[in-house]
Motif scaffolding. Structure first.
Motif, PDB file in Angstrom:
ATOM      1  N   SER A  58     -14.318   2.519 135.431  1.00 16.61           N
ATOM      2  CA  SER A  58     -14.556   4.087 135.876  1.00 16.61           C
ATOM      3  C   SER A  58     -15.133   4.295 137.216  1.00 16.61           C
ATOM      4  O   SER A  58     -14.662   5.149 137.937  1.00 16.61           O
ATOM      5  N   MET A  59     -16.107   3.661 137.325  1.00 14.49           N
ATOM      6  CA  MET A  59     -16.718   4.029 138.595  1.00 14.49           C
ATOM      7  C   MET A  59     -15.969   3.555 139.818  1.00 14.49           C
ATOM      8  O   MET A  59     -15.982   4.230 140.775  1.00 14.49           O
ATOM      9  N   ILE A  60     -15.324   2.391 139.593  1.00 16.82           N
ATOM     10  CA  ILE A  60     -14.526   1.997 140.906  1.00 16.82           C
ATOM     11  C   ILE A  60     -13.283   3.002 141.220  1.00 16.82           C
ATOM     12  O   ILE A  60     -12.921   3.307 142.262  1.00 16.82           O
ATOM     13  N   PHE A  61     -12.498   3.359 139.925  1.00 17.11           N
ATOM     14  CA  PHE A  61     -11.598   4.409 140.026  1.00 17.11           C
ATOM     15  C   PHE A  61     -12.076   5.661 140.642  1.00 17.11           C
ATOM     16  O   PHE A  61     -11.203   6.332 141.428  1.00 17.11           O
ATOM     17  N   LEU A  62     -13.047   6.128 140.244  1.00 22.97           N
ATOM     18  CA  LEU A  62     -13.632   7.384 140.579  1.00 22.97           C
ATOM     19  C   LEU A  62     -14.019   7.541 141.895  1.00 22.97           C
ATOM     20  O   LEU A  62     -13.540   8.446 142.759  1.00 22.97           O
ATOM     21  N   VAL A  63     -14.806   6.358 142.321  1.00 20.87           N
ATOM     22  CA  VAL A  63     -15.049   6.483 143.804  1.00 20.87           C
ATOM     23  C   VAL A  63     -14.026   6.178 144.623  1.00 20.87           C
ATOM     24  O   VAL A  63     -13.870   6.748 145.850  1.00 20.87           O
ATOM     25  N   GLY A  64     -13.082   5.304 144.219  1.00 20.91           N
ATOM     26  CA  GLY A  64     -11.868   5.005 145.031  1.00 20.91           C
ATOM     27  C   GLY A  64     -10.718   6.223 145.168  1.00 20.91           C
ATOM     28  O   GLY A  64     -10.331   6.461 146.521  1.00 20.91           O
ATOM     29  N   PHE A  65     -10.605   7.040 144.087  1.00 12.19           N
ATOM     30  CA  PHE A  65      -9.771   8.102 144.197  1.00 12.19           C
ATOM     31  C   PHE A  65     -10.619   9.275 145.143  1.00 12.19           C
ATOM     32  O   PHE A  65      -9.933   9.804 146.015  1.00 12.19           O
ATOM     33  N   ALA A  66     -11.844   9.135 144.923  1.00 18.07           N
ATOM     34  CA  ALA A  66     -12.645  10.279 145.867  1.00 18.07           C
ATOM     35  C   ALA A  66     -12.577  10.152 147.145  1.00 18.07           C
ATOM     36  O   ALA A  66     -12.501  11.119 147.947  1.00 18.07           O
ATOM     37  N   ALA A  67     -12.780   8.854 147.630  1.00 19.44           N
ATOM     38  CA  ALA A  67     -12.961   8.562 149.108  1.00 19.44           C
ATOM     39  C   ALA A  67     -11.564   8.136 149.537  1.00 19.44           C
ATOM     40  O   ALA A  67     -11.577   7.700 150.827  1.00 19.44           O
ATOM     41  N   ASP A  68     -10.595   8.441 148.902  1.00 19.09           N
ATOM     42  CA  ASP A  68      -9.093   8.106 149.324  1.00 19.09           C
ATOM     43  C   ASP A  68      -9.040   6.860 149.853  1.00 19.09           C
ATOM     44  O   ASP A  68      -8.095   6.190 150.441  1.00 19.09           O
ATOM     45  N   LEU A  69      -9.672   5.860 148.819  1.00 15.64           N
ATOM     46  CA  LEU A  69      -9.724   4.346 149.023  1.00 15.64           C
ATOM     47  C   LEU A  69      -8.324   3.733 148.217  1.00 15.64           C
ATOM     48  O   LEU A  69      -7.942   2.761 148.558  1.00 15.64           O
ATOM     49  N   LEU A  70      -8.133   4.617 147.275  1.00 16.79           N
ATOM     50  CA  LEU A  70      -7.064   4.186 146.472  1.00 16.79           C
ATOM     51  C   LEU A  70      -6.274   5.410 146.504  1.00 16.79           C
ATOM     52  O   LEU A  70      -6.541   6.625 146.300  1.00 16.79           O
ATOM     53  N   PRO A  71      -4.689   5.277 146.595  1.00 13.36           N
ATOM     54  CA  PRO A  71      -3.909   6.352 146.449  1.00 13.36           C
ATOM     55  C   PRO A  71      -3.830   7.050 145.034  1.00 13.36           C
ATOM     56  O   PRO A  71      -4.125   6.396 144.114  1.00 13.36           O
ATOM     57  N   TYR A  72      -3.773   8.280 145.162  1.00 14.24           N
ATOM     58  CA  TYR A  72      -3.677   8.924 143.714  1.00 14.24           C
ATOM     59  C   TYR A  72      -2.707   8.701 142.947  1.00 14.24           C
ATOM     60  O   TYR A  72      -2.807   8.590 141.393  1.00 14.24           O
ATOM     61  N   ASP A  73      -1.624   8.103 143.022  1.00 13.15           N
ATOM     62  CA  ASP A  73      -0.573   7.849 142.092  1.00 13.15           C
ATOM     63  C   ASP A  73      -0.658   6.271 142.026  1.00 13.15           C
ATOM     64  O   ASP A  73       0.215   5.578 141.207  1.00 13.15           O
ATOM     65  N   LEU A  74      -1.838   5.404 142.217  1.00 14.68           N
ATOM     66  CA  LEU A  74      -1.863   4.074 142.204  1.00 14.68           C
ATOM     67  C   LEU A  74      -1.701   3.691 140.298  1.00 14.68           C
ATOM     68  O   LEU A  74      -1.035   2.759 140.215  1.00 14.68           O
ATOM     69  N   ILE A  75      -2.078   4.444 139.603  1.00 13.19           N
ATOM     70  CA  ILE A  75      -1.931   4.122 138.070  1.00 13.19           C
ATOM     71  C   ILE A  75      -0.571   4.328 137.702  1.00 13.19           C
ATOM     72  O   ILE A  75       0.140   3.375 137.062  1.00 13.19           O
ATOM     73  N   GLU A  76       0.134   5.363 138.163  1.00 15.48           N
ATOM     74  CA  GLU A  76       1.599   5.509 137.875  1.00 15.48           C
ATOM     75  C   GLU A  76       2.562   4.781 138.425  1.00 15.48           C
ATOM     76  O   GLU A  76       3.347   3.963 137.816  1.00 15.48           O
ATOM     77  N   LYS A  77       2.110   4.128 139.427  1.00 17.01           N
ATOM     78  CA  LYS A  77       3.112   3.162 140.427  1.00 17.01           C
ATOM     79  C   LYS A  77       2.959   1.893 139.672  1.00 17.01           C
ATOM     80  O   LYS A  77       3.658   1.202 139.697  1.00 17.01           O
ATOM     81  N   SER A  78       1.635   1.572 139.093  1.00 10.52           N
ATOM     82  CA  SER A  78       1.388   0.271 138.515  1.00 10.52           C
ATOM     83  C   SER A  78       2.617  -0.001 137.369  1.00 10.52           C
ATOM     84  O   SER A  78       2.558  -1.226 136.967  1.00 10.52           O
ATOM     85  N   GLY A  79       3.124   1.040 136.825  1.00  6.29           N
ATOM     86  CA  GLY A  79       3.907   0.901 135.653  1.00  6.29           C
ATOM     87  C   GLY A  79       3.278   0.780 134.347  1.00  6.29           C
ATOM     88  O   GLY A  79       3.841   0.822 133.370  1.00  6.29           O
ATOM     89  N   LEU A  80       1.931   0.800 134.337  1.00  8.43           N
ATOM     90  CA  LEU A  80       1.161   0.582 133.043  1.00  8.43           C
ATOM     91  C   LEU A  80       1.343   1.949 132.424  1.00  8.43           C
ATOM     92  O   LEU A  80       0.971   1.951 131.258  1.00  8.43           O
ATOM     93  N   LEU A  81       1.173   3.068 133.051  1.00  3.77           N
ATOM     94  CA  LEU A  81       0.950   4.427 132.443  1.00  3.77           C
ATOM     95  C   LEU A  81       2.064   4.610 131.448  1.00  3.77           C
ATOM     96  O   LEU A  81       1.930   4.848 130.376  1.00  3.77           O
TER      97      LEU A  81
END
Length: 401
Positions: free
Chosen positions: A35-58
């Motif tokens: 949760s912390m990695i996702f939260l910080v990653g999304f907030a700091a734009d280190l992770l693309p906002y559609d990361l989870i959707e693109k992974s196919g897991l959603l």
């Protein structure tokens, strides 16, 4: 981002969470780290906002939530629950009392939607969070107004409680179980308890536990049966006008189908798919974090603190008095109630840890485990797996928009 890269990044985050969880002996949960990695990653734009959707897991997760719920139902043995009836009574009644009290008190302090989301999260697990998120998403799609919190914050709020309550639950319960372990050790030394040789563990691939023909016991056939059970559960839920949540019916059907030997115990255990399916449904809970603005989280601080503190106090009071009425010690009663904060495998980890710390010989460690572990595992099933899903499914319908 390419799907395979997105998938790999999500798996890396999960790997880091698992590593830290093991190093801290599950004190810091894998979910909290992720949760912390996702939260910080999304907030700091280190992770693309559609990361989870693109992974196919959603997509996988949305399709198989019910399958996991039926599987959890098949982990329940009516015989075991009957033998551990006192544990089940303490755990279930504690969750029911907490649900009623926290909802009404929370409704007086906050608005109804916050009260429902906070209560569902503090008394349950990932399934409860997903039910809240699903309900919030439905209301937003219909153009409804969710009140004090926007849709994505109402989805994030129970997720944050879920992660933080694991840490609180581990810290509190670890100390309580050590007190119970000390008493068990003393009773063993006084001759009040005996060491019992361990029974053989059942083979999950043994098909004698099912009445179905062999061609319906292959991994693919099991997944078909679980999926069909979810579909039937959804149909039955629709007959109630949605009053009884699909997941509640799916859980009960899992218990019933195991009892009548239609589904095997722990139905997914021999399909080699459980790990991937579990990751898929847990990833769903993280998706709303992509929309969180850090400043918005300040509005969640007070409700989170309220539900964490009040939840622990409610467990201490309710579980203690219920447990004393059915003949359990105070520490053991509270430990049973506290399983609503973490569930399995925390129930197993903390029990074994208490035994290894307090026991001074192999037999003492074994005796402590034999007198604590079955109770704690059953407690986790009674709180997180069964009762919280039922109560959560009922109160989630109270979310308004």
């Amino acid at each position: 981002m390419e799907p395979i890269l997105a998938f790999s990044v999500v798996m890396l985050i999960w790997t880091i969470g698992e590593f830290i969880s093991k190093k801290t002996k599950a004190l810091v949960s894998m979910m909290l780290v992720a949760s912390m990695i996702f939260l910080v990653g999304f907030a700091a734009d280190l992770l693309p906002y559609d990361l989870i959707e693109k992974s196919g897991l959603l997509g996988i997760g949305n399709a198989v939530i019910g399958v996991i719920i039926v599987h959890l139902g098949t982990t329940m043995s009516l015989k075991d629950l009957k033998e551990q009836w006192r544990t089940f009574v303490i755990g279930s009644l504690t969750v029911v009392i907490m649900t009623i009290a926290l909802f009404f008190v929370g409704n007086l302090i906050f608005d109804r939607n916050i009260a429902v989301a906070g209560t569902a999260a503090i008394t349950g697990g990932t399934v409860n969070v997903l039910m809240v998120q699903d309900k919030a998403a439905d209301i937003m799609k219909a153009g409804g107004d969710l009140g004090a919190l926007s849709g994505y914050l109402l989805a994030v709020f129970p997720l944050l409680i879920l992660n933080l309550k694991n840490l609180v639950g581990f810290l509190v319960t670890a100390n309580i179980l050590k007190k119970e372990a000390l008493q068990v050790k003393q009773d063993y030394r006084d001759g009040k308890l005996e060491y019992v040789e361990e029974a053989a563990v059942a083979d999950p691939t043994d098909n004698s536990t099912s009445i179905l023909p062999d061609f319906l016991l292959t991994p693919y056939a099991k997944l078909f049966l679980l999926g069909a059970t979810v579909y039937i559960s959804s149909f039955l839920s629709q007959l109630t006008g949605g009053t009884i949540n699909t997941f509640v019916i799916a859980l009960l059907m899992g218990i019933i189908l195991r009892h009548f030997k239609i589904l095997k115990p722990s139905a997914l255990s021999s399909t080699d798919s459980f790990g991937l399916l579990m990751i898929s449904i847990m990833v769903i809970a993280f998706a709303p974090l992509a929309d969180v603005v850090p400043s918005d989280l300040l509005s969640l601080v007070w409700p989170i603190i309220f539900y964490l503190i009040t939840g622990v106090l409610m467990v201490f009071v309710a579980a203690y008095f219920i447990g004393r009425k059915v003949g359990y010690s105070g520490p053991l009663s509270i430990a049973v109630g506290m399983t609503t904060f973490f569930g399995f495998p925390g129930t197993m980890v903390l029990s074994k840890e208490a035994a290894s710390v307090i026991g001074e010989t192999k037999e003492e460690i074994a005796v402590i485990e034999q007198n604590i572990l079955p109770i704690m595992v059953t407690a986790g099933f009674s709180t997180i797996t069964i009762t919280s899903v039922i109560t959560g499914g009922l109160i989630v319908g109270l979310i308004i928009g």
